[in-house]
Design a protein around this motif. Structure first.
Motif, PDB file in Angstrom:
ATOM      1  N   ARG A 212       0.866  -1.170   0.000  1.00  0.00           N
ATOM      2  CA  ARG A 212       0.000   0.000   0.000  1.00  0.00           C
ATOM      3  C   ARG A 212       0.906   1.225   0.000  1.00  0.00           C
ATOM      4  N   TYR A 213       1.220   1.690  -1.182  1.00  0.00           N
ATOM      5  CA  TYR A 213       2.216   2.741  -1.334  1.00  0.00           C
ATOM      6  C   TYR A 213       1.670   4.110  -0.924  1.00  0.00           C
ATOM      7  N   GLN A 214       2.502   4.847  -0.207  1.00  0.00           N
ATOM      8  CA  GLN A 214       2.222   6.239   0.111  1.00  0.00           C
ATOM      9  C   GLN A 214       3.292   7.074  -0.579  1.00  0.00           C
ATOM     10  N   LEU A 215       2.858   7.913  -1.510  1.00  0.00           N
ATOM     11  CA  LEU A 215       3.787   8.722  -2.293  1.00  0.00           C
ATOM     12  C   LEU A 215       4.214   9.938  -1.485  1.00  0.00           C
ATOM     13  N   ALA A 216       5.498   9.983  -1.128  1.00  0.00           N
ATOM     14  CA  ALA A 216       6.017  11.115  -0.353  1.00  0.00           C
ATOM     15  C   ALA A 216       6.240  12.339  -1.239  1.00  0.00           C
ATOM     16  N   GLY A 217       6.488  12.127  -2.526  1.00  0.00           N
ATOM     17  CA  GLY A 217       6.714  13.242  -3.430  1.00  0.00           C
ATOM     18  C   GLY A 217       7.578  12.846  -4.606  1.00  0.00           C
ATOM     19  N   PHE A 218       7.925  13.823  -5.421  1.00  0.00           N
ATOM     20  CA  PHE A 218       8.740  13.607  -6.606  1.00  0.00           C
ATOM     21  C   PHE A 218      10.093  14.290  -6.438  1.00  0.00           C
ATOM     22  N   ILE A 219      11.099  13.745  -7.121  1.00  0.00           N
ATOM     23  CA  ILE A 219      12.439  14.319  -7.165  1.00  0.00           C
ATOM     24  C   ILE A 219      12.777  14.577  -8.626  1.00  0.00           C
ATOM     25  N   ASP A 220      13.127  15.816  -8.949  1.00  0.00           N
ATOM     26  CA  ASP A 220      13.478  16.120 -10.331  1.00  0.00           C
ATOM     27  C   ASP A 220      14.217  17.454 -10.360  1.00  0.00           C
ATOM     28  N   SER A 221      15.355  17.445 -11.016  1.00  0.00           N
ATOM     29  CA  SER A 221      16.131  18.682 -11.142  1.00  0.00           C
ATOM     30  C   SER A 221      15.519  19.640 -12.142  1.00  0.00           C
ATOM     31  N   ASN A 222      14.673  19.113 -13.036  1.00  0.00           N
ATOM     32  CA  ASN A 222      13.999  19.941 -14.031  1.00  0.00           C
ATOM     33  C   ASN A 222      12.523  19.555 -14.056  1.00  0.00           C
ATOM     34  N   PRO A 223      11.752  19.995 -13.044  1.00  0.00           N
ATOM     35  CA  PRO A 223      10.358  19.538 -12.892  1.00  0.00           C
ATOM     36  C   PRO A 223       9.501  19.849 -14.111  1.00  0.00           C
ATOM     37  N   GLN A 224       8.634  18.863 -14.456  1.00  0.00           N
ATOM     38  CA  GLN A 224       7.674  19.006 -15.527  1.00  0.00           C
ATOM     39  C   GLN A 224       6.271  19.147 -14.918  1.00  0.00           C
ATOM     40  N   PRO A 225       5.305  19.684 -15.666  1.00  0.00           N
ATOM     41  CA  PRO A 225       3.968  19.922 -15.093  1.00  0.00           C
ATOM     42  C   PRO A 225       3.094  18.682 -14.965  1.00  0.00           C
ATOM     43  N   ASP A 226       3.532  17.539 -15.500  1.00  0.00           N
ATOM     44  CA  ASP A 226       2.674  16.358 -15.541  1.00  0.00           C
ATOM     45  C   ASP A 226       2.218  15.885 -14.164  1.00  0.00           C
ATOM     46  N   CYS A 227       3.068  16.035 -13.147  1.00  0.00           N
ATOM     47  CA  CYS A 227       2.788  15.474 -11.819  1.00  0.00           C
ATOM     48  C   CYS A 227       2.418  16.524 -10.785  1.00  0.00           C
ATOM     49  N   SER A 228       2.184  17.731 -11.208  1.00  0.00           N
ATOM     50  CA  SER A 228       1.997  18.823 -10.255  1.00  0.00           C
ATOM     51  C   SER A 228       0.778  18.632  -9.364  1.00  0.00           C
ATOM     52  N   ARG A 229      -0.246  17.939  -9.857  1.00  0.00           N
ATOM     53  CA  ARG A 229      -1.473  17.766  -9.078  1.00  0.00           C
ATOM     54  C   ARG A 229      -1.485  16.481  -8.254  1.00  0.00           C
ATOM     55  N   ILE A 230      -0.472  15.667  -8.383  1.00  0.00           N
ATOM     56  CA  ILE A 230      -0.447  14.390  -7.667  1.00  0.00           C
ATOM     57  C   ILE A 230       0.276  14.512  -6.332  1.00  0.00           C
ATOM     58  N   ALA A 231       1.477  15.071  -6.338  1.00  0.00           N
ATOM     59  CA  ALA A 231       2.265  15.244  -5.108  1.00  0.00           C
ATOM     60  C   ALA A 231       3.281  16.350  -5.350  1.00  0.00           C
ATOM     61  N   ALA A 232       3.899  16.787  -4.270  1.00  0.00           N
ATOM     62  CA  ALA A 232       4.845  17.895  -4.357  1.00  0.00           C
ATOM     63  C   ALA A 232       6.195  17.434  -4.879  1.00  0.00           C
ATOM     64  N   VAL A 233       6.923  18.346  -5.512  1.00  0.00           N
ATOM     65  CA  VAL A 233       8.304  18.107  -5.916  1.00  0.00           C
ATOM     66  C   VAL A 233       9.180  18.536  -4.743  1.00  0.00           C
ATOM     67  N   LEU A 234       9.878  17.572  -4.140  1.00  0.00           N
ATOM     68  CA  LEU A 234      10.631  17.829  -2.913  1.00  0.00           C
ATOM     69  C   LEU A 234      11.998  18.443  -3.165  1.00  0.00           C
ATOM     70  N   GLY A 235      12.491  18.363  -4.385  1.00  0.00           N
ATOM     71  CA  GLY A 235      13.797  18.917  -4.694  1.00  0.00           C
ATOM     72  C   GLY A 235      14.401  18.261  -5.910  1.00  0.00           C
ATOM     73  N   GLY A 236      15.650  18.633  -6.200  1.00  0.00           N
ATOM     74  CA  GLY A 236      16.357  18.058  -7.327  1.00  0.00           C
ATOM     75  C   GLY A 236      17.104  16.797  -6.929  1.00  0.00           C
ATOM     76  N   ILE A 237      17.715  16.177  -7.922  1.00  0.00           N
ATOM     77  CA  ILE A 237      18.456  14.938  -7.657  1.00  0.00           C
ATOM     78  C   ILE A 237      19.641  15.193  -6.740  1.00  0.00           C
ATOM     79  N   ASN A 238      20.222  16.391  -6.826  1.00  0.00           N
ATOM     80  CA  ASN A 238      21.342  16.710  -5.951  1.00  0.00           C
ATOM     81  C   ASN A 238      20.914  16.834  -4.486  1.00  0.00           C
ATOM     82  N   GLU A 239      19.618  16.889  -4.225  1.00  0.00           N
ATOM     83  CA  GLU A 239      19.113  16.966  -2.854  1.00  0.00           C
ATOM     84  C   GLU A 239      18.584  15.616  -2.356  1.00  0.00           C
ATOM     85  N   LEU A 240      18.638  14.588  -3.200  1.00  0.00           N
ATOM     86  CA  LEU A 240      18.067  13.287  -2.835  1.00  0.00           C
ATOM     87  C   LEU A 240      18.698  12.716  -1.570  1.00  0.00           C
TER      88      LEU A 240
END
Length: 512
Positions: A212-240
């Motif tokens: 039962r997965y709980q999505l904490a968020g997305f990681i992307d150095s160059n965020p795209q708009p596709d996932c903006s309504r699903i969960a927050a972008v927590l930071g870039g890959i350098n912050e992983l």
């Protein structure tokens, strides 16, 4: 040129060649061929070896019921039938029938997942298979001095055998589709990427059969708009790395285009390997030096899973033994526990037990229980004693700690203060053997992600650290011992550590 290189990287042989010799044999242990990847997980369950055994037992039971029904037609009672002796001849015939039936199963493709794409296939294939099986025993088998009635006996065998074999598959289907999802384990996941693939993956998570997965968020150095309504972008890959050290994360899923983000994906896998976090990615391009197994996610056959710890049936056995032994330990040691509790209560002001927040599996906090061995305000006074710390690194230890009570010194020397942790084992927060759970004060001072890998398994009451010098070992060696335990874990190793713990406690070696 680039395509050829990518094809070479996709091969398991290349993945194995990138590992040090000590890990080269651990890369792929459960790696299905390309053709089997399109097979739904349910079909693999319906054609598992256990189902094959049950099918043989079902037809044997059908034959037995056929013989009983024939004996009733001859006027014999069930008691008389059960008193009949089985001749060597009839036993040989039964063994021969089992072999013939197995050949018929194989010819019908009953256990080949690629030939059974849906459950509906079994609704006609099972009766057809049983029909041919029913034709094999009628010309051969005799009961007593009378031949079996061919029509009625064949019908009873066919009806009973088909019912039992279909019932098995209905039971497996019901379990896989209805019961198993209800007991899914909770897992917190990060998705690396924010494109269409990441969005698709995020929307598929709720349908996963095992977790039962709980999505904490997305990681992307160059965020795209596709996932903006699903969960927050927590930071870039350098912050992983910092995010994994700050948040309780069980798994990281990579949903980045491999060709254009090869270096980023490689960095993600390396970071997760250092932190002991399970990783999924869409193609078998990467591996980790600490990975124990490379498998295919059963819910999505195009995704590879790097298991950073051993995950198989032995963990179930380990958990069962933990609970059984902890229960027995609490029962057998209850008089001693009561005596210690009374002594602690009357030796100094304060509670009997000391419950301290520690980090467990997946860096989740739990209350570790010990008999109180210090004065009540011991934690508040620790800041004033930091300059006396005798261990290098984040951990804190003083041999002559002024906060320890007289009884507490004895309990620590004999390790009797640790006995209440059997309750933590019984609750499932700890195991009998594993890396010792560290206080929040120590973990907050971790400065490198590779130290987090000790949280990829359950903490234990004892471990390699404790039987290799215990408190006398310095921090770096302690971490090395913990990681060695994680990499070399086996049930036999746990047993050896338990016995060595008894010897270490008896000698009082290194405890204070």
């Amino acid at each position: 040129m680039a395509d050829d290189l990518l094809k070479a990287l996709k091969s398991p042989a290349h993945a194995a060649s990138q590992l040090p010799p000590a890990h080269a044999g651990q890369v792929v242990r459960d790696h299905p061929g390309p053709q089997s990847r399109a097979v739904p997980p349910l079909m693999r369950s319906l054609t598992a070896p256990a189902v094959r055994i049950i099918d043989q037992a079902a037809l044997t039971a059908a034959l037995f019921l056929t013989l009983i029904s024939f004996s009733f037609e001859q006027g014999q009672s069930l008691q008389n039938f059960l008193q009949l002796r089985i001749s060597v001849r009839n036993l040989g015939i039964e063994i021969g029938l089992l072999i013939v039936w197995r050949c018929i199963f194989w010819m019908a493709g009953l256990y080949q997942p690629r030939l059974n794409r849906s459950f509906a296939t079994f609704l006609w294939k099972v009766p057809m298979t049983v029909f041919f099986c029913s034709l094999t025993f009628l010309p051969l088998l005799r009961f007593g001095h009378h031949a079996l009635a061919p029509v009625s006996s064949a019908f009873i065998f066919f009806f009973t055998g088909s019912t039992l074999m279909l019932s098995t598959r209905i039971a497996v289907y019901t379990y896989e589709e209805r019961i198993r999802p209800a007991f899914r384990r909770r897992r917190t996941v990060l998705i690396c990427g924010t494109g269409i693939s990441a969005r698709t993956l995020a929307l598929q998570l709720p349908q996963h059969p095992d977790f039962r997965y709980q999505l904490a968020g997305f990681i992307d150095s160059n965020p795209q708009p596709d996932c903006s309504r699903i969960a927050a972008v927590l930071g870039g890959i350098n912050e992983l790395e910092s995010i994994l050290m700050r948040l309780p994360v069980d798994e990281v899923m990579v949903a980045l285009p491999i060709k254009s983000h090869f270096a980023e994906v490689e960095e993600i896998v390396a970071i997760c390997g250092r932190a002991g976090i399970q990783t999924q990615y869409s193609l078998e391009l990467f591996t980790s030096e600490v990975a124990k197994n490379l498998t295919v996610d059963p819910a999505n056959n195009s995704r590879m899973v790097l298991e950073m710890v051993h995950q198989d049936h032995r963990l179930v056995l380990k958990g069962t033994l933990d609970r059984i032994l902890s229960t027995l330990g609490l029962i057998v040691l209850s008089p001693l526990l009561l005596a210690i509790a009374i002594a602690v209560k009357f030796s100094s002001p304060g509670p009997v037990f000391f419950v301290q927040q520690r980090f467990g599996l997946g860096k989740r906090k739990f209350g570790m229980i010990k008999f109180r061995t210090m004065v009540v305000d011991a934690e508040a006074r620790q800041a004033d004693l930091e300059h006396l710390n005798e261990l290098k690194g984040p951990t804190f230890k003083i041999k002559a700690d002024p906060r320890v009570t007289r009884l507490g010194a004895f309990l620590r020397k004999t390790s009797l203060d640790e006995l209440p942790q059997l309750i933590n084992v019984l609750k499932g927060d700890m195991s009998l053997v594993g890396p010792r759970p560290l206080p929040t004060r120590d973990v907050d001072r971790f400065s490198e992600a590779w130290l987090m890998r000790r949280f990829s398994v359950k903490p234990g009451i004892t471990g390699l650290w404790q039987v290799s010098g215990r408190a006398a070992a310095d921090f770096d060696n302690c971490i090395k011992l913990d990681l060695r335990y994680i990499d070399k874990w086996s049930l036999l190793l746990d047993i050896k550590i338990l016995f060595r713990t008894i010897a270490a406690v008896a000698k009082g070696r290194g405890a204070y």
